[in-house]
Motif scaffolding. Structure first.
Motif, PDB file in Angstrom:
ATOM      1  N   LEU A  21      16.468 -42.014 -40.271  1.00 22.45           N
ATOM      2  CA  LEU A  21      16.031 -40.705 -40.783  1.00 22.45           C
ATOM      3  C   LEU A  21      16.833 -39.577 -40.153  1.00 22.45           C
ATOM      4  O   LEU A  21      17.251 -38.640 -40.843  1.00 22.45           O
ATOM      5  N   LEU A  22      17.056 -39.654 -38.853  1.00 25.03           N
ATOM      6  CA  LEU A  22      17.850 -38.632 -38.165  1.00 25.03           C
ATOM      7  C   LEU A  22      19.281 -38.614 -38.692  1.00 25.03           C
ATOM      8  O   LEU A  22      19.850 -37.541 -38.936  1.00 25.03           O
ATOM      9  N   SER A  23      19.843 -39.793 -38.898  1.00 25.39           N
ATOM     10  CA  SER A  23      21.197 -39.880 -39.444  1.00 25.39           C
ATOM     11  C   SER A  23      21.248 -39.312 -40.860  1.00 25.39           C
ATOM     12  O   SER A  23      22.199 -38.613 -41.226  1.00 25.39           O
ATOM     13  N   GLY A  24      20.228 -39.611 -41.647  1.00 24.25           N
ATOM     14  CA  GLY A  24      20.178 -39.084 -43.013  1.00 24.25           C
ATOM     15  C   GLY A  24      20.114 -37.564 -43.022  1.00 24.25           C
ATOM     16  O   GLY A  24      20.754 -36.917 -43.852  1.00 24.25           O
ATOM     17  N   THR A  26      21.171 -35.601 -40.522  1.00 26.30           N
ATOM     18  CA  THR A  26      22.365 -35.055 -39.872  1.00 26.30           C
ATOM     19  C   THR A  26      23.620 -35.247 -40.718  1.00 26.30           C
ATOM     20  O   THR A  26      24.375 -34.301 -40.950  1.00 26.30           O
ATOM     21  N   LEU A  27      23.847 -36.471 -41.162  1.00 27.57           N
ATOM     22  CA  LEU A  27      25.068 -36.783 -41.905  1.00 27.57           C
ATOM     23  C   LEU A  27      24.893 -36.672 -43.417  1.00 27.57           C
ATOM     24  O   LEU A  27      25.861 -36.448 -44.131  1.00 27.57           O
ATOM     25  N   GLY A  28      23.688 -36.894 -43.877  1.00 29.64           N
ATOM     26  CA  GLY A  28      23.423 -36.931 -45.310  1.00 29.64           C
ATOM     27  C   GLY A  28      23.133 -38.352 -45.736  1.00 29.64           C
ATOM     28  O   GLY A  28      23.426 -39.321 -45.028  1.00 29.64           O
ATOM     29  N   LEU A  29      22.568 -38.485 -46.924  1.00 35.18           N
ATOM     30  CA  LEU A  29      22.160 -39.807 -47.417  1.00 35.18           C
ATOM     31  C   LEU A  29      23.347 -40.722 -47.680  1.00 35.18           C
ATOM     32  O   LEU A  29      23.388 -41.855 -47.205  1.00 35.18           O
ATOM     33  N   LEU A  30      24.331 -40.255 -48.435  1.00 38.59           N
ATOM     34  CA  LEU A  30      25.468 -41.098 -48.799  1.00 38.59           C
ATOM     35  C   LEU A  30      26.261 -41.568 -47.578  1.00 38.59           C
ATOM     36  O   LEU A  30      26.547 -42.773 -47.468  1.00 38.59           O
ATOM     37  N   PRO A  31      26.622 -40.669 -46.634  1.00 37.65           N
ATOM     38  CA  PRO A  31      27.342 -41.171 -45.454  1.00 37.65           C
ATOM     39  C   PRO A  31      26.541 -42.179 -44.633  1.00 37.65           C
ATOM     40  O   PRO A  31      27.098 -43.146 -44.113  1.00 37.65           O
ATOM     41  N   THR A  32      25.229 -41.988 -44.565  1.00 36.74           N
ATOM     42  CA  THR A  32      24.394 -42.936 -43.822  1.00 36.74           C
ATOM     43  C   THR A  32      24.393 -44.294 -44.502  1.00 36.74           C
ATOM     44  O   THR A  32      24.556 -45.331 -43.841  1.00 36.74           O
ATOM     45  N   VAL A  33      24.246 -44.318 -45.820  1.00 36.37           N
ATOM     46  CA  VAL A  33      24.260 -45.588 -46.560  1.00 36.37           C
ATOM     47  C   VAL A  33      25.622 -46.252 -46.442  1.00 36.37           C
ATOM     48  O   VAL A  33      25.721 -47.470 -46.223  1.00 36.37           O
ATOM     49  N   LEU A  34      26.695 -45.477 -46.553  1.00 33.45           N
ATOM     50  CA  LEU A  34      28.047 -46.042 -46.416  1.00 33.45           C
ATOM     51  C   LEU A  34      28.285 -46.582 -45.013  1.00 33.45           C
ATOM     52  O   LEU A  34      28.949 -47.617 -44.845  1.00 33.45           O
ATOM     53  N   LEU A  35      27.749 -45.914 -44.011  1.00 33.27           N
ATOM     54  CA  LEU A  35      27.878 -46.383 -42.635  1.00 33.27           C
ATOM     55  C   LEU A  35      27.153 -47.713 -42.451  1.00 33.27           C
ATOM     56  O   LEU A  35      27.690 -48.648 -41.834  1.00 33.27           O
ATOM     57  N   LEU A  85      23.187 -58.346 -37.305  1.00 31.54           N
ATOM     58  CA  LEU A  85      23.953 -57.374 -38.091  1.00 31.54           C
ATOM     59  C   LEU A  85      23.501 -57.303 -39.542  1.00 31.54           C
ATOM     60  O   LEU A  85      23.765 -56.313 -40.219  1.00 31.54           O
ATOM     61  N   LEU A  86      22.840 -58.328 -40.036  1.00 32.31           N
ATOM     62  CA  LEU A  86      22.322 -58.288 -41.402  1.00 32.31           C
ATOM     63  C   LEU A  86      21.132 -57.330 -41.527  1.00 32.31           C
ATOM     64  O   LEU A  86      20.817 -56.874 -42.615  1.00 32.31           O
ATOM     65  N   THR A  87      20.485 -57.045 -40.406  1.00 30.97           N
ATOM     66  CA  THR A  87      19.354 -56.126 -40.391  1.00 30.97           C
ATOM     67  C   THR A  87      19.890 -54.704 -40.398  1.00 30.97           C
ATOM     68  O   THR A  87      20.664 -54.332 -39.529  1.00 30.97           O
ATOM     69  N   PRO A  88      19.497 -53.880 -41.380  1.00 26.41           N
ATOM     70  CA  PRO A  88      20.017 -52.516 -41.399  1.00 26.41           C
ATOM     71  C   PRO A  88      19.467 -51.690 -40.245  1.00 26.41           C
ATOM     72  O   PRO A  88      18.276 -51.733 -39.945  1.00 26.41           O
ATOM     73  N   GLY A  89      20.345 -50.989 -39.579  1.00 25.48           N
ATOM     74  CA  GLY A  89      19.946 -50.116 -38.486  1.00 25.48           C
ATOM     75  C   GLY A  89      21.043 -50.015 -37.447  1.00 25.48           C
ATOM     76  O   GLY A  89      21.910 -50.887 -37.357  1.00 25.48           O
ATOM     77  N   PHE A  90      20.982 -48.956 -36.675  1.00 30.73           N
ATOM     78  CA  PHE A  90      22.047 -48.697 -35.704  1.00 30.73           C
ATOM     79  C   PHE A  90      21.853 -49.465 -34.403  1.00 30.73           C
ATOM     80  O   PHE A  90      22.816 -49.912 -33.793  1.00 30.73           O
ATOM     81  N   ILE A  91      20.614 -49.646 -33.965  1.00 29.10           N
ATOM     82  CA  ILE A  91      20.353 -50.378 -32.724  1.00 29.10           C
ATOM     83  C   ILE A  91      20.721 -51.851 -32.908  1.00 29.10           C
ATOM     84  O   ILE A  91      21.423 -52.432 -32.077  1.00 29.10           O
ATOM     85  N   THR A  92      20.260 -52.443 -33.989  1.00 26.94           N
ATOM     86  CA  THR A  92      20.567 -53.847 -34.237  1.00 26.94           C
ATOM     87  C   THR A  92      22.063 -54.057 -34.471  1.00 26.94           C
ATOM     88  O   THR A  92      22.618 -55.069 -34.056  1.00 26.94           O
ATOM     89  N   ASP A  93      22.717 -53.082 -35.108  1.00 22.54           N
ATOM     90  CA  ASP A  93      24.169 -53.180 -35.287  1.00 22.54           C
ATOM     91  C   ASP A  93      24.889 -53.160 -33.942  1.00 22.54           C
ATOM     92  O   ASP A  93      25.826 -53.924 -33.719  1.00 22.54           O
ATOM     93  N   ALA A  94      24.452 -52.287 -33.047  1.00 21.34           N
ATOM     94  CA  ALA A  94      25.076 -52.210 -31.723  1.00 21.34           C
ATOM     95  C   ALA A  94      24.911 -53.534 -30.978  1.00 21.34           C
ATOM     96  O   ALA A  94      25.876 -54.055 -30.403  1.00 21.34           O
ATOM     97  N   VAL A  95      23.712 -54.087 -30.996  1.00 24.70           N
ATOM     98  CA  VAL A  95      23.469 -55.373 -30.328  1.00 24.70           C
ATOM     99  C   VAL A  95      24.295 -56.473 -30.999  1.00 24.70           C
ATOM    100  O   VAL A  95      24.897 -57.313 -30.314  1.00 24.70           O
ATOM    101  N   GLY A  96      24.342 -56.464 -32.321  1.00 25.70           N
ATOM    102  CA  GLY A  96      25.124 -57.464 -33.044  1.00 25.70           C
ATOM    103  C   GLY A  96      26.589 -57.420 -32.680  1.00 25.70           C
ATOM    104  O   GLY A  96      27.214 -58.457 -32.429  1.00 25.70           O
TER     105      GLY A  96
END
Length: 130
Positions: A21-24, A26-35, A85-96
């Motif tokens: 939500l914070l990323s959405g 701050t960056l916007g919806l499209l950049p967050t989804v693309l990220l 990494l299959l789980t969407p999110g920044f924390i899980t991506d970092a751990v992955g």
């Protein structure tokens, strides 16, 4: 063990939602989804590459008569990292990504080895050869 499950089941998803939500905002919806999509694609590529290397390492060690313990721990880290990494999110991506990159995988492997050794000493984990 219950505390760890509680952390993964309740706290991590709540933090992930807050960060998304914070990323959405701050960056916007499209950049967050693309990220999110790009980290998934990059993670899948890295998991495939590292997984192939781990399998080759296991095969080489077995052909020379060595026990591939370290390579198996690598493979386990890569498997967990890929699934996370299959789980969407920044924390899980970092751990992955930490589990997929060889240099940052070492502390996880040490922890896993310590965990397995402790379980074996307590008789909670054993190998049965048939």
């Amino acid at each position: 063990m219950f505390r760890i499950l509680l952390l993964f089941i309740i706290i991590v998803p709540a933090l992930e939602i807050a960060l998304l939500l914070l990323s959405g905002r701050t960056l916007g919806l499209l950049p967050t989804v693309l990220l999110i999509i790009s980290t998934g694609v990059l993670g899948a590529w890295l998991a495939r590459r590292e997984g192939s290397e781990a399998i080759q390492k296991v095969n080489r060690q077995m052909q020379t008569g060595q026990m591939p313990g370290d390579a198996i721990l690598d493979g386990l880290c890569i498997l967990i990292g890929g699934v996370v990494l299959l789980t969407p999110g920044f924390i899980t991506d970092a751990v992955g990504f930490l589990l997929l990159i060889p240099a940052t995988r070492k502390p996880f492997k040490r922890w896993m080895l310590t965990f397995i050794e402790r379980k074996m000493k307590n008789g909670q984990f054993m190998f049965i050869r048939r």
